[in-house]
Enzyme design. Structure first.
Site, short mmCIF file in Angstrom:
data_model
loop_
_atom_site.label_atom_id
_atom_site.label_comp_id
_atom_site.label_asym_id
_atom_site.label_seq_id
_atom_site.Cartn_x
_atom_site.Cartn_y
_atom_site.Cartn_z
CE LYS A 95 12.32 34.68 78.00
NZ LYS A 95 12.04 34.25 79.38
CD GLN A 153 13.26 34.34 84.96
OE1 GLN A 153 13.05 35.55 84.85
NE2 GLN A 153 14.32 33.76 84.42
CG ASP A 173 15.02 29.84 77.79
OD1 ASP A 173 14.58 30.99 77.62
OD2 ASP A 173 15.18 29.33 78.91
C1 S3P Z 1 13.43 30.43 83.74
C2 S3P Z 1 12.23 30.75 83.18
C3 S3P Z 1 12.08 31.33 81.85
C4 S3P Z 1 13.31 31.10 80.99
C5 S3P Z 1 14.57 31.41 81.74
C6 S3P Z 1 14.69 30.56 82.99
C7 S3P Z 1 13.46 29.91 85.11
O1 S3P Z 1 11.87 32.73 81.98
O2 S3P Z 1 13.25 31.88 79.82
O3 S3P Z 1 15.70 31.16 80.92
O4 S3P Z 1 14.52 29.42 85.56
O5 S3P Z 1 12.44 29.98 85.79
P1 S3P Z 1 10.39 33.34 82.25
O6 S3P Z 1 9.92 32.77 83.51
O7 S3P Z 1 10.59 34.82 82.36
O8 S3P Z 1 9.58 32.96 81.06
#
Ligand code: S3P
Length: 437
Positions: A349, A175, A322
């Site tokens: 989370k 993210q 996840d």
């Molecule tokens: C996601 C990245 C992950 C994941 C989330 C979706 C994404 O989070 O846990 O459910 O779509 O880029 P982080 O990037 O915070 O690890």
């Protein structure tokens, strides 16, 4: 109105063939980039779940035309070009979705207009400083609650254009990486982003589908600014391996089960669950490998088998972040010790998933040790029927359902949060059970 609890009865066995709904991460990225294009894009197998619909609503609020093709998993998206978003007339609501809030921050940071983004009570507690810090270094002007650490976020137009950045990320997070990559499209010089460990690369793949070359070397990506996106006419979203994970574990631990999951995304940045279950002794066959756009997919057959404990270290965590709640359930059925380390990201989370897993599986009688960055689980263990709270977290609700299904049943409090990523979860569960021998 009082929300209904849901009772999941134990299953003798599970069997059947099911197609896995669209990948949540890829669905978000597909609509964001399609909304920045100037030609129509038809998105197949889009995930019509609450999180992705939050992104749809935000894009629509900025003038992007989105048609949901009735009775199908298709979306037709028509944007107004890379510089064609319009100032939203109201607050953008990301709901429960961290991906919506964080990735859109990257896009909004570069816009010549003012915007405000917020989310539900869970999202407003999740850390946003991790995206605001690098975006601010690029010249973004973002204010937020508690010194710009939490949403709501107010995003002002930058003075001039954003600058490229050379950023070393403190945590492996797709993210954060993606927010910077999206802002980088609008910057006045290239951006270089380095992660401690590789996280999911769907933004890299999706940008390539839109004609934006992304240079990759080791854990570093380089994104150059572009003048426009070159959109495909059709985009196919792979099935979500994070949704498939619940059935992979359920069929493994419920004796006599056999399930085939079709069209599952097997992007190597997401297949930690397959590697770990294989190491634990699971009987999983990956067949019919093919491509869904730039993403690899396959059909997966899983049969029940005995498991043994494993140790998961920090490098693999981003590849199965996840899936840890349901992996903890698998560990309860495995012989020996499972140690999960380096997973402190789970504490930020939708809920603190380390604390929630320990507390809720504990109510079923499980003994789990919660450590600052993980869990230690010694199996196999016997579970009893009990009430478990989902903490309004979709992956907690589904993990609890799998635990109950494989033991004496469970009553889930706040079960409806599965709509965030897998609206048909309980229907599919009952269909698999109906086919039971
Ligand atoms: C996601 C990245 C992950 C994941 C989330 C979706 C994404 O989070 O846990 O459910 O779509 O880029 P982080 O990037 O915070 O690890």
């Amino acid at each position: 109105m009082k929300k209904q609890n849901r009772i999941i009865k134990p299953a003798k066995a599970l069997s059947g063939t099911i197609s896995i709904p669209g990948d949540k991460s890829v669905s978000h990225r597909s609509i964001m980039l399609s909304g920045l294009a100037n030609t129509s894009v038809t998105i197949n197998n889009f995930l019509h779940a609450q999180d992705c619909l939050s992104t749809v609503a935000c894009m629509k609020a900025m003038g992007v035309n989105v048609e949901i093709v009735a009775g199908s998993q298709q979306l037709k998206v028509t944007g107004n070009g890379l510089f064609g978003l319009q100032e939203p007339t109201d607050i953008l609501d990301a709901g429960n979705s961290g991906t919506t809030l964080r990735l859109l921050s990257g896009i909004l940071a570069a816009q010549p207009f003012f915007s405000v983004m917020t989310g539900d009570a869970s999202l407003r507690k999740r850390p946003m400083g991790r995206v605001i810090t690098p975006l601010s270094q690029m010249g973004a002007r973002i204010a937020g609650r508690e010194s710009a650490r939490y949403a709501p976020l107010a995003i002002m137009p930058p003075n001039g254009s954003l600058q490229g950045i050379d950023y070393i990320m403190p945590v492996a997070s797709a993210q954060i990486k993606s927010a910077i990559m999206l802002a980088a499209l609008f910057a006045n010089s290239p951006s270089r982003i380095t992660e401690p460990y590789p996280s999911r690369d769907h933004s890299e793949c999706m940008l390539e589908s839109f004609g934006v070359p992304v240079a990759r070397s080791g854990n570093t990506v380089i994104v150059n600014p572009v003048k426009e996106l070159n959109a495909p006419t059709v985009l196919d979203v792979p099935g979500d391996i994070s949704s498939a994970a619940f059935w992979l574990v359920a069929a493994t631990i419920i004796p006599g089960s056999e399930i085939t999951l079709t069209g599952v995304g097997i992007n190597p940045t997401r297949t930690g669950i397959l590697d770990v279950l294989a190491e634990m002794g699971a009987d999983i066959a990956v067949k019919n490998q093919r491509w869904s756009g730039k993403e690899p997919i396959a059909d997966i057959t899983v049969r029940s088998s005995d498991l043994k404990g494993v140790t998961l270290d920090v490098e693999i965590i981003p590849r199965l972040i996840d899936e840890i709640p349901v992996l903890a359930v698998a560990a309860l059925f495995a012989r020996g010790k499972t140690v999960i380390r380096g997973a402190e990201e789970l504490r930020v989370k939708e809920t603190d998933r380390l604390a929630a897993v320990a507390a809720e599986l504990g109510k079923l009688g499980a003994q789990l040790e919660e450590t600052p960055d993980g869990l230690v689980i010694e199996g196999p263990q016997k579970l009893n029927f009990a009430q478990c709270h989902s903490h309004d977290d979709h992956r907690m609700a589904m993990a609890a359902a799998v635990a109950g299904l494989a033991s004496q049943g469970v009553e889930i409090i706040e079960p409806d949060c599965v709509a965030i990523s897998y609206p048909d979860f309980y229907t599919v569960l009952e269909a698999l059970r109906m086919h039971s021998r």
